[in-house]
Design a protein around this motif. Structure first.
Motif, PDB file in Angstrom:
ATOM      1  N   ALA A 132       0.799  -1.211   0.000  1.00 29.75           N
ATOM      2  CA  ALA A 132       0.000   0.000   0.000  1.00 29.75           C
ATOM      3  C   ALA A 132       0.840   1.273   0.000  1.00 29.75           C
ATOM      4  O   ALA A 132       0.286   2.360  -0.078  1.00 29.75           O
ATOM      5  N   HIS A 133       2.157   1.209   0.065  1.00 25.95           N
ATOM      6  CA  HIS A 133       2.985   2.395   0.252  1.00 25.95           C
ATOM      7  C   HIS A 133       3.970   2.560  -0.910  1.00 25.95           C
ATOM      8  O   HIS A 133       5.015   1.893  -0.937  1.00 25.95           O
ATOM      9  N   PRO A 134       3.678   3.466  -1.861  1.00 30.77           N
ATOM     10  CA  PRO A 134       4.594   3.669  -2.989  1.00 30.77           C
ATOM     11  C   PRO A 134       5.991   4.090  -2.558  1.00 30.77           C
ATOM     12  O   PRO A 134       6.983   3.695  -3.179  1.00 30.77           O
ATOM     13  N   LEU A 135       6.116   4.882  -1.486  1.00 35.72           N
ATOM     14  CA  LEU A 135       7.443   5.319  -1.060  1.00 35.72           C
ATOM     15  C   LEU A 135       8.312   4.149  -0.613  1.00 35.72           C
ATOM     16  O   LEU A 135       9.537   4.204  -0.751  1.00 35.72           O
ATOM     17  N   ALA A 136       7.676   3.103  -0.077  1.00 32.28           N
ATOM     18  CA  ALA A 136       8.456   1.928   0.318  1.00 32.28           C
ATOM     19  C   ALA A 136       9.113   1.289  -0.899  1.00 32.28           C
ATOM     20  O   ALA A 136      10.203   0.704  -0.813  1.00 32.28           O
ATOM     21  N   LEU A 137       8.455   1.414  -2.059  1.00 25.53           N
ATOM     22  CA  LEU A 137       9.032   0.857  -3.282  1.00 25.53           C
ATOM     23  C   LEU A 137      10.330   1.563  -3.652  1.00 25.53           C
ATOM     24  O   LEU A 137      11.265   0.935  -4.159  1.00 25.53           O
ATOM     25  N   ALA A 138      10.371   2.877  -3.427  1.00 27.48           N
ATOM     26  CA  ALA A 138      11.575   3.627  -3.779  1.00 27.48           C
ATOM     27  C   ALA A 138      12.780   3.100  -3.004  1.00 27.48           C
ATOM     28  O   ALA A 138      13.875   2.940  -3.570  1.00 27.48           O
ATOM     29  N   ALA A 139      12.593   2.828  -1.714  1.00 30.35           N
ATOM     30  CA  ALA A 139      13.696   2.326  -0.891  1.00 30.35           C
ATOM     31  C   ALA A 139      14.137   0.941  -1.341  1.00 30.35           C
ATOM     32  O   ALA A 139      15.344   0.666  -1.495  1.00 30.35           O
ATOM     33  N   THR A 140      13.179   0.034  -1.565  1.00 25.73           N
ATOM     34  CA  THR A 140      13.536  -1.327  -1.941  1.00 25.73           C
ATOM     35  C   THR A 140      14.115  -1.384  -3.359  1.00 25.73           C
ATOM     36  O   THR A 140      15.009  -2.191  -3.638  1.00 25.73           O
ATOM     37  N   LEU A 141      13.631  -0.536  -4.259  1.00 30.06           N
ATOM     38  CA  LEU A 141      14.204  -0.491  -5.602  1.00 30.06           C
ATOM     39  C   LEU A 141      15.656  -0.020  -5.567  1.00 30.06           C
ATOM     40  O   LEU A 141      16.495  -0.496  -6.331  1.00 30.06           O
ATOM     41  N   THR A 142      15.954   0.911  -4.680  1.00 31.22           N
ATOM     42  CA  THR A 142      17.333   1.381  -4.532  1.00 31.22           C
ATOM     43  C   THR A 142      18.245   0.238  -4.101  1.00 31.22           C
ATOM     44  O   THR A 142      19.360   0.074  -4.616  1.00 31.22           O
ATOM     45  N   VAL A 143      17.771  -0.581  -3.157  1.00 27.86           N
ATOM     46  CA  VAL A 143      18.537  -1.749  -2.717  1.00 27.86           C
ATOM     47  C   VAL A 143      18.752  -2.716  -3.878  1.00 27.86           C
ATOM     48  O   VAL A 143      19.853  -3.252  -4.071  1.00 27.86           O
ATOM     49  N   THR A 144      17.702  -2.941  -4.667  1.00 27.22           N
ATOM     50  CA  THR A 144      17.817  -3.826  -5.824  1.00 27.22           C
ATOM     51  C   THR A 144      18.890  -3.326  -6.785  1.00 27.22           C
ATOM     52  O   THR A 144      19.703  -4.113  -7.303  1.00 27.22           O
ATOM     53  N   GLY A 145      18.928  -2.024  -7.023  1.00 30.17           N
ATOM     54  CA  GLY A 145      19.943  -1.466  -7.913  1.00 30.17           C
ATOM     55  C   GLY A 145      21.355  -1.721  -7.422  1.00 30.17           C
ATOM     56  O   GLY A 145      22.260  -2.032  -8.213  1.00 30.17           O
ATOM     57  N   VAL A 146      21.568  -1.604  -6.126  1.00 31.10           N
ATOM     58  CA  VAL A 146      22.889  -1.863  -5.546  1.00 31.10           C
ATOM     59  C   VAL A 146      23.284  -3.322  -5.762  1.00 31.10           C
ATOM     60  O   VAL A 146      24.432  -3.633  -6.134  1.00 31.10           O
ATOM     61  N   LEU A 147      22.342  -4.236  -5.535  1.00 31.66           N
ATOM     62  CA  LEU A 147      22.637  -5.659  -5.719  1.00 31.66           C
ATOM     63  C   LEU A 147      22.977  -5.975  -7.177  1.00 31.66           C
ATOM     64  O   LEU A 147      23.911  -6.738  -7.464  1.00 31.66           O
ATOM     65  N   LEU A 148      22.234  -5.392  -8.106  1.00 31.51           N
ATOM     66  CA  LEU A 148      22.483  -5.647  -9.522  1.00 31.51           C
ATOM     67  C   LEU A 148      23.858  -5.126  -9.934  1.00 31.51           C
ATOM     68  O   LEU A 148      24.576  -5.773 -10.703  1.00 31.51           O
ATOM     69  N   TRP A 149      24.222  -3.958  -9.440  1.00 29.64           N
ATOM     70  CA  TRP A 149      25.543  -3.407  -9.746  1.00 29.64           C
ATOM     71  C   TRP A 149      26.629  -4.339  -9.219  1.00 29.64           C
ATOM     72  O   TRP A 149      27.638  -4.578  -9.892  1.00 29.64           O
ATOM     73  N   ALA A 150      26.428  -4.843  -8.019  1.00 28.06           N
ATOM     74  CA  ALA A 150      27.434  -5.704  -7.396  1.00 28.06           C
ATOM     75  C   ALA A 150      27.651  -6.986  -8.186  1.00 28.06           C
ATOM     76  O   ALA A 150      28.777  -7.519  -8.227  1.00 28.06           O
ATOM     77  N   THR A 151      26.616  -7.517  -8.844  1.00 33.17           N
ATOM     78  CA  THR A 151      26.776  -8.759  -9.604  1.00 33.17           C
ATOM     79  C   THR A 151      27.709  -8.587 -10.786  1.00 33.17           C
ATOM     80  O   THR A 151      28.321  -9.562 -11.242  1.00 33.17           O
ATOM     81  N   ASP A 152      27.834  -7.368 -11.305  1.00 33.89           N
ATOM     82  CA  ASP A 152      28.719  -7.135 -12.445  1.00 33.89           C
ATOM     83  C   ASP A 152      30.170  -6.954 -12.031  1.00 33.89           C
ATOM     84  O   ASP A 152      31.086  -7.353 -12.758  1.00 33.89           O
ATOM     85  N   VAL A 153      30.396  -6.335 -10.882  1.00 34.57           N
ATOM     86  CA  VAL A 153      31.771  -6.018 -10.485  1.00 34.57           C
ATOM     87  C   VAL A 153      32.421  -7.142  -9.689  1.00 34.57           C
ATOM     88  O   VAL A 153      33.626  -7.118  -9.448  1.00 34.57           O
ATOM     89  N   ILE A 154      31.635  -8.136  -9.291  1.00 29.44           N
ATOM     90  CA  ILE A 154      32.190  -9.256  -8.536  1.00 29.44           C
ATOM     91  C   ILE A 154      33.136 -10.055  -9.424  1.00 29.44           C
ATOM     92  O   ILE A 154      32.938 -10.139 -10.642  1.00 29.44           O
ATOM     93  N   GLY A 155      34.172 -10.608  -8.833  1.00 28.50           N
ATOM     94  CA  GLY A 155      35.184 -11.344  -9.588  1.00 28.50           C
ATOM     95  C   GLY A 155      34.695 -12.706 -10.054  1.00 28.50           C
ATOM     96  O   GLY A 155      33.537 -13.089  -9.827  1.00 28.50           O
ATOM     97  N   PRO A 156      35.569 -13.470 -10.709  1.00 29.01           N
ATOM     98  CA  PRO A 156      35.203 -14.808 -11.183  1.00 29.01           C
ATOM     99  C   PRO A 156      34.764 -15.694 -10.018  1.00 29.01           C
ATOM    100  O   PRO A 156      35.350 -15.658  -8.936  1.00 29.01           O
TER     101      PRO A 156
END
Length: 291
Positions: A132-156
């Motif tokens: 029910a809270h659109p603002l909560a989506l902004a916070a969780t989407l930000t976390v998702t973005g950090v995780l996605l970025w980390a998957t690219d920079v992680i080593g072999p």
């Protein structure tokens, strides 16, 4: 719900189920937008709309079966062969029977799903209110973005299927439970945690999408039972559920093929830019009263 609304939501689910940017958050945002346009849709947090969301999630399971049919057939066929080869007489001799690789992978997948289910039940009330809270989506989407970025920079990564341990399965199952929150991508989070645990990209993707099948099916059954137990009178036509299901399945197949292509080439950070921009847009829209 009109049929065109069912098609729109099916397209959103099909695209964003596999794009690691949280399909649930996009469904919720589109539902909020439709409501502001005068649509008679039930509230996004209502049992009926949560059930619709789960139905279109099941549609995208068809996409997994189509795109990953060879790997899925090899896993299930190999597990059946391994199961038939288990020597149950070993128990009587005080020895642990040998379990083949494919059967072991299925058992680890069930362990991950069990962890998701247990944690999901504990988180049910907070999850329901979060819709029910659109603002909560902004916070969780930000976390998702950090995780996605980390998957690219992680080593072999070094861990293959034979090195997939119960503790890694538990970690992936816990990540999948956290991803029940709107704005947290299920595929992005589970793949990220699998990579952090050392699993190679291909196996991280396949394990993530395989455990989605029993998880989403179980969630759909449970939500349907909850809707029936609450005595809610269905206002959505069966044709809306069916159309959303079919559209999500067709669109999802194309989206999954693209996501696998980008994941294997470490290009998930492209999605990070999108979710961060979306989070900023949600904050702005909420502050101005547009959402």
């Amino acid at each position: 719900m009109t049929l065109w609304e069912a098609v729109l939501l099916g397209v959103v689910q099909g695209v964003f189920m596999f794009f690691p940017v949280s399909s649930t958050s996009h469904l919720v945002l589109v539902q909020h937008w439709l409501g502001q346009q005068g649509s008679a849709l039930p509230a996004p947090e209502s049992p009926e709309m949560i059930l619709f969301d789960l139905v279109v999630h099941v549609g995208t399971l068809v996409s997994i079966a189509l795109v990953m049919r060879r790997s899925l057939a090899a896993l299930l066929g190999g597990a059946w062969t391994d199961l038939r080869a288990v020597d149950l007489r070993s128990f009587g001799r005080g020895r642990q029977p040998h379990v083949g690789l494919r059967l072991r992978l299925c058992l680890l997948g069930l362990l991950a799903v069990a962890v998701t289910g247990a944690l999901g039940l504990l988180m049910r009330e907070p999850l329901t209110s979060a819709f029910a809270h659109p603002l909560a989506l902004a916070a969780t989407l930000t976390v998702t973005g950090v995780l996605l970025w980390a998957t690219d920079v992680i080593g072999p990564r070094w861990r293959g299927l034979r090195e997939l341990t119960p503790w890694v399965a538990v970690a992936i199952g816990a990540a999948q439970a956290v991803a029940l929150l709107p704005g947290i991508s299920r595929s992005g989070t589970t793949i990220a945690v699998a990579l952090f645990c050392g699993l190679r990209r291909r196996w991280a993707a396949e394990f993530s999408f395989f455990i989605a099948i029993p998880t989403i099916l179980a969630g759909t059954v449970i939500q349907a039972l909850l809707v029936a137990a609450d005595g809610a009178v269905p206002t959505l036509r069966p044709s809306a559920y069916a159309l959303g299901f079919v559209v999500a399945a067709v669109v999802g197949a194309a989206a999954l093929a693209l996501v696998l292509h980008l994941l294997y080439r470490a290009r998930f950070r492209y999605f990070s830019y999108y979710v961060w921009a979306l989070a900023a847009g949600i904050v702005l829209a909420s502050l101005t009263g547009a959402l």
